[in-house]
Design a protein around this motif. Sequence first.
Motif, PDB file in Angstrom:
ATOM      1  N   UNK A  75       3.630  17.132  71.438  1.00 46.29           N
ATOM      2  CA  UNK A  75       3.172  17.459  69.896  1.00 46.29           C
ATOM      3  C   UNK A  75       2.310  18.530  69.668  1.00 46.29           C
ATOM      4  N   UNK A  76       1.486  18.998  70.858  1.00 44.25           N
ATOM      5  CA  UNK A  76       0.811  20.136  70.747  1.00 44.25           C
ATOM      6  C   UNK A  76       1.772  21.294  70.701  1.00 44.25           C
ATOM      7  N   UNK A  77       2.756  21.350  71.535  1.00 41.91           N
ATOM      8  CA  UNK A  77       3.831  22.532  71.356  1.00 41.91           C
ATOM      9  C   UNK A  77       4.565  22.461  69.921  1.00 41.91           C
ATOM     10  N   UNK A  78       4.691  21.278  69.422  1.00 42.27           N
ATOM     11  CA  UNK A  78       5.234  21.146  68.321  1.00 42.27           C
ATOM     12  C   UNK A  78       4.306  21.875  67.052  1.00 42.27           C
ATOM     13  N   UNK A  79       3.052  21.547  67.436  1.00 42.54           N
ATOM     14  CA  UNK A  79       2.317  22.195  66.311  1.00 42.54           C
ATOM     15  C   UNK A  79       2.223  23.900  66.517  1.00 42.54           C
ATOM     16  N   UNK A  80       2.054  24.185  67.830  1.00 41.57           N
ATOM     17  CA  UNK A  80       2.377  25.748  67.930  1.00 41.57           C
ATOM     18  C   UNK A  80       3.572  26.399  67.202  1.00 41.57           C
ATOM     19  N   UNK A  81       4.530  25.453  67.101  1.00 36.97           N
ATOM     20  CA  UNK A  81       5.938  26.099  66.484  1.00 36.97           C
ATOM     21  C   UNK A  81       5.752  25.971  65.070  1.00 36.97           C
ATOM     22  N   UNK A  82       4.878  25.216  64.539  1.00 34.70           N
ATOM     23  CA  UNK A  82       4.562  25.100  63.080  1.00 34.70           C
ATOM     24  C   UNK A  82       3.808  26.394  62.615  1.00 34.70           C
ATOM     25  N   UNK A  83       2.923  26.670  63.524  1.00 40.49           N
ATOM     26  CA  UNK A  83       2.078  27.739  63.488  1.00 40.49           C
ATOM     27  C   UNK A  83       2.805  29.130  63.653  1.00 40.49           C
ATOM     28  N   UNK A  84       3.693  29.347  64.068  1.00 42.60           N
ATOM     29  CA  UNK A  84       4.813  30.418  64.340  1.00 42.60           C
ATOM     30  C   UNK A  84       4.435  31.018  65.598  1.00 42.60           C
ATOM     31  N   UNK A  85       3.542  30.362  66.423  1.00 42.62           N
ATOM     32  CA  UNK A  85       3.260  30.915  67.634  1.00 42.62           C
ATOM     33  C   UNK A  85       4.411  31.182  68.456  1.00 42.62           C
ATOM     34  N   UNK A  86       4.513  32.440  69.160  1.00 41.85           N
ATOM     35  CA  UNK A  86       5.573  33.207  69.506  1.00 41.85           C
ATOM     36  C   UNK A  86       6.343  32.253  70.852  1.00 41.85           C
ATOM     37  N   UNK A  87       5.458  31.785  71.587  1.00 39.25           N
ATOM     38  CA  UNK A  87       5.900  31.010  72.779  1.00 39.25           C
ATOM     39  C   UNK A  87       6.674  29.443  72.482  1.00 39.25           C
ATOM     40  N   UNK A  88       6.345  29.220  71.250  1.00 40.75           N
ATOM     41  CA  UNK A  88       7.160  27.909  70.832  1.00 40.75           C
ATOM     42  C   UNK A  88       8.152  28.280  69.519  1.00 40.75           C
ATOM     43  N   UNK A  89       8.528  29.397  69.500  1.00 47.31           N
ATOM     44  CA  UNK A  89       9.604  29.825  68.320  1.00 47.31           C
ATOM     45  C   UNK A  89      10.516  29.272  68.683  1.00 47.31           C
ATOM     46  N   UNK A  90      11.201  29.097  70.033  1.00 52.66           N
ATOM     47  CA  UNK A  90      12.404  28.418  70.099  1.00 52.66           C
ATOM     48  C   UNK A  90      12.601  27.027  69.866  1.00 52.66           C
TER      49      UNK A  90
END
Length: 186
Positions: free
Chosen positions: A103-118
């Motif tokens: 869920x922390x990584x999912x939040x990073x994706x929602x925030x558009x952080x590069x490492x979670x873009x995939x």
Amino acid sequence: MTSAGPARDRLLQAVVEQLAGHGIADRSLRALAAATGTSHRMLIYHFGSREGLLAEVVGVVEAGQRETLAALTAEPGTGPREIVDRFWTTVSAGARRYGPLFYELSAHAMQGQEHARSLHETLVAPWIEPLGSVLERAGLPPAAARTRARLIVGAARGLLHDALVTGEFTEADAAMSDFTAIALPT
């Protein structure tokens, strides 16, 4: 990422375990290296950067869950309810350890952080096809099967989130059982 091999894989798994237990937050490569018994230079050598390392962590966490689902859907004669029930049991057990990281990584994706873009490509879409296929084999038309598959993924992730926040895994298990009885063909 500049190298591959068993040493890199072991190091990646050690980082996944460390992050699963302690979260990502703003942890530096130096802090992760110290916690996993390596140097920040080795992390840079294998992963290029903190963002490269986190992108690999994202891939490992998602790949493990997709492998579990693939194994369950490949068993001939297994109905959708049994597949979803067994998948829920497996994923909810793993979520006690890896759920907060997911869920922390999912939040990073929602925030558009590069490492979670995939995660934009891997968090939902790869789940729809195998679940949709199972539902089609059970008699649902293709469009309805895809919609129902998305509903299953969303419900399971919502219930996992609920259980991780409240600690009420027994209640989440009961809710998932009720959901599968309602949402899935026999």
